[in-house]
Design a protein around this motif. Sequence first.
Motif, PDB file in Angstrom:
ATOM      1  N   HIS A 178      10.101 -12.611  11.975  1.00 65.49           N
ATOM      2  CA  HIS A 178      10.496 -11.438  12.511  1.00 65.49           C
ATOM      3  C   HIS A 178      10.281  -9.939  12.839  1.00 65.49           C
ATOM      4  N   ALA A 179      10.806  -9.549  13.709  1.00 61.42           N
ATOM      5  CA  ALA A 179      10.489  -7.646  14.155  1.00 61.42           C
ATOM      6  C   ALA A 179       9.902  -7.107  12.427  1.00 61.42           C
ATOM      7  N   THR A 180       8.933  -5.799  13.115  1.00 64.69           N
ATOM      8  CA  THR A 180       8.890  -5.276  11.151  1.00 64.69           C
ATOM      9  C   THR A 180       9.971  -3.847  11.043  1.00 64.69           C
ATOM     10  N   ALA A 181      10.148  -4.318  10.146  1.00 61.22           N
ATOM     11  CA  ALA A 181      11.061  -3.240   9.205  1.00 61.22           C
ATOM     12  C   ALA A 181      10.674  -1.951   8.755  1.00 61.22           C
ATOM     13  N   ARG A 182      11.670  -0.793   9.055  1.00 61.39           N
ATOM     14  CA  ARG A 182      11.841   0.124   8.202  1.00 61.39           C
ATOM     15  C   ARG A 182      12.840   0.058   7.024  1.00 61.39           C
ATOM     16  N   VAL A 183      13.130   0.613   5.681  1.00 57.06           N
ATOM     17  CA  VAL A 183      13.943   0.298   4.817  1.00 57.06           C
ATOM     18  C   VAL A 183      13.567   1.527   4.795  1.00 57.06           C
ATOM     19  N   GLU A 184      14.817   2.294   4.548  1.00 57.67           N
ATOM     20  CA  GLU A 184      15.225   3.771   3.393  1.00 57.67           C
ATOM     21  C   GLU A 184      16.621   3.506   2.484  1.00 57.67           C
ATOM     22  N   LEU A 185      15.930   3.460   1.420  1.00 60.42           N
ATOM     23  CA  LEU A 185      16.706   3.121  -0.359  1.00 60.42           C
ATOM     24  C   LEU A 185      17.231   4.563   0.168  1.00 60.42           C
ATOM     25  N   PRO A 186      18.598   4.650  -0.439  1.00 58.60           N
ATOM     26  CA  PRO A 186      18.921   6.234  -0.485  1.00 58.60           C
ATOM     27  C   PRO A 186      18.928   6.500  -2.044  1.00 58.60           C
ATOM     28  N   GLN A 190       0.900  18.873  -1.237  1.00 56.17           N
ATOM     29  CA  GLN A 190       0.479  19.219   0.197  1.00 56.17           C
ATOM     30  C   GLN A 190       1.260  18.571   1.646  1.00 56.17           C
ATOM     31  N   PRO A 191       0.854  19.440   2.156  1.00 63.25           N
ATOM     32  CA  PRO A 191       1.505  18.962   3.548  1.00 63.25           C
ATOM     33  C   PRO A 191       0.693  17.887   4.669  1.00 63.25           C
ATOM     34  N   ARG A 192       0.105  17.536   4.285  1.00 64.60           N
ATOM     35  CA  ARG A 192       0.129  16.373   5.089  1.00 64.60           C
ATOM     36  C   ARG A 192       0.598  14.357   4.229  1.00 64.60           C
ATOM     37  N   ILE A 193       1.064  15.021   3.571  1.00 66.88           N
ATOM     38  CA  ILE A 193       2.059  14.000   2.513  1.00 66.88           C
ATOM     39  C   ILE A 193       2.992  13.212   3.397  1.00 66.88           C
ATOM     40  N   HIS A 194       3.134  12.861   3.656  1.00 67.58           N
ATOM     41  CA  HIS A 194       4.937  12.646   4.726  1.00 67.58           C
ATOM     42  C   HIS A 194       6.345  12.446   3.714  1.00 67.58           C
ATOM     43  N   THR A 195       6.176  12.043   2.620  1.00 67.39           N
ATOM     44  CA  THR A 195       7.332  12.410   1.697  1.00 67.39           C
ATOM     45  C   THR A 195       7.845  14.163   1.929  1.00 67.39           C
ATOM     46  N   THR A 196       6.171  14.904   2.059  1.00 66.44           N
ATOM     47  CA  THR A 196       6.572  16.283   1.321  1.00 66.44           C
ATOM     48  C   THR A 196       6.672  17.154   2.663  1.00 66.44           C
ATOM     49  N   THR A 197       6.824  16.853   3.551  1.00 67.24           N
ATOM     50  CA  THR A 197       6.910  17.045   4.935  1.00 67.24           C
ATOM     51  C   THR A 197       8.667  16.833   5.159  1.00 67.24           C
ATOM     52  N   GLU A 198       9.144  15.757   4.634  1.00 65.50           N
ATOM     53  CA  GLU A 198      10.582  14.561   4.679  1.00 65.50           C
ATOM     54  C   GLU A 198      11.977  16.026   3.933  1.00 65.50           C
ATOM     55  N   ARG A 199      10.783  16.129   2.334  1.00 64.83           N
ATOM     56  CA  ARG A 199      11.599  16.541   1.793  1.00 64.83           C
ATOM     57  C   ARG A 199      11.852  18.290   1.928  1.00 64.83           C
ATOM     58  N   VAL A 254       0.589  -0.894  -0.036  1.00 61.54           N
ATOM     59  CA  VAL A 254      -0.135  -0.358  -0.482  1.00 61.54           C
ATOM     60  C   VAL A 254       0.534   0.888  -0.322  1.00 61.54           C
ATOM     61  N   ILE A 255       1.056   2.228  -1.353  1.00 57.54           N
ATOM     62  CA  ILE A 255       1.343   3.174  -0.799  1.00 57.54           C
ATOM     63  C   ILE A 255       0.020   4.619  -0.653  1.00 57.54           C
ATOM     64  N   PRO A 256       0.088   4.261   0.779  1.00 55.61           N
ATOM     65  CA  PRO A 256      -0.699   5.439   1.939  1.00 55.61           C
ATOM     66  C   PRO A 256      -0.940   6.779   1.304  1.00 55.61           C
ATOM     67  N   ALA A 257      -2.883   6.901   1.222  1.00 59.58           N
ATOM     68  CA  ALA A 257      -3.231   8.052   0.946  1.00 59.58           C
ATOM     69  C   ALA A 257      -3.170   8.659   2.523  1.00 59.58           C
ATOM     70  N   GLY A 258      -3.628   7.510   3.365  1.00 62.06           N
ATOM     71  CA  GLY A 258      -4.275   8.243   4.930  1.00 62.06           C
ATOM     72  C   GLY A 258      -3.831   8.232   5.841  1.00 62.06           C
ATOM     73  N   VAL A 309       5.262   1.357   1.324  1.00 61.92           N
ATOM     74  CA  VAL A 309       5.388   2.008   1.124  1.00 61.92           C
ATOM     75  C   VAL A 309       5.602   3.658   0.319  1.00 61.92           C
ATOM     76  N   ASP A 310       6.591   4.220   0.137  1.00 59.21           N
ATOM     77  CA  ASP A 310       6.912   5.939   0.392  1.00 59.21           C
ATOM     78  C   ASP A 310       6.506   6.451   0.701  1.00 59.21           C
ATOM     79  N   ARG A 311       5.506   5.770   1.922  1.00 57.52           N
ATOM     80  CA  ARG A 311       5.541   6.655   3.024  1.00 57.52           C
ATOM     81  C   ARG A 311       4.984   5.657   4.290  1.00 57.52           C
TER      82      ARG A 311
END
Length: 342
Positions: free
Chosen positions: A320-328, A199-208, A135-139, A158-160
Amino acid sequence: MAETTRHSEPRYGNRPTMKDVAARAGVGLKTVSRVVNGEAGVTPDTERRVQEAIDALGFRRNDSARVLRKGRTASIGLVLEDLADPFYGPLSRAVEEVARSHGALLINGSSAEDPVREQELVLALCARRVDGLIVIPAGDDHRYLEPEIRAGVATVFVDRPAGLVDADTILSDSFGGARQGVEHLVAHGHRRIGFIGDQPRIHTTTERLRGYHAAMADAGITVDDRWVSLGTTAPERVRAAAEEMLSGPEPVTAIFAGNNRVTVTTVRVLADRERPVALVGFDDIELADLLGITVIAQDAAAVGRTAAEHLFRRLEGAGHATARVELPTILVARGSGELPPA
């Protein structure tokens, strides 16, 4: 009288069965099952005879019995933001390739950046008994998925990141990529750098945006509020934001575009101006190499492939425990980000 071997043929209108295939090939049902399911233990000659019988009869495997035995449908769902966004093309293809290698069918749909539509689509896929979801989340609240996850539906975001649930998450380094892009503009002499984002509510926007501010702070630059504009990626909104930043007695000399759709509109705005303005965009765009557009490139295929691999590991019982992966991300310098201040 010589004995004549008669092959069992399916009656008109009936689907041929493995029993029909076995009779035509002169083998047992177990042998046909092994060939159909790609299992070992069948000689090449026997496999050839069974495959010829399958082709002649037009046999197609019915997965219903396998679903009842294993509780699996051999299908996964992919919920994207916008099927038309070029970022999601290679991502979707990569997910499909991994799914196919595991013998699974991919079903995808678009949330159109609407949290309600996302939830409806996700639950519709769950009602069709998909084994897992990407899921690429919208909410920002995904607690509606908790019963499905407890019921065994493997889920990767994914992505957020997911909102209020614990799940595997695969991201690109939006903060680091934006920081590098703005640092690149600073290194080429720019002090007045605009940021146009989603839009500011989007995770990628706030991170960038966070990466932009970090790079400006590192350079000792105080950001003027007029240099930052967030909102929809509709061309008219982005055009108005860019033109406002480029007007007045002290216009920006460079723009950092927060995603590919913003970049496309910004390129059109800059094409109409006599004074050169530097540009770095987050996400690559089609023809960027020919147009000389400097970008922070994400590897969308790697994001999709990594997400799908995590999903199938979950389906195969990984505990295994849930993973958080950040690709360069990668800075691709092509000319527009290397222009000096006018």
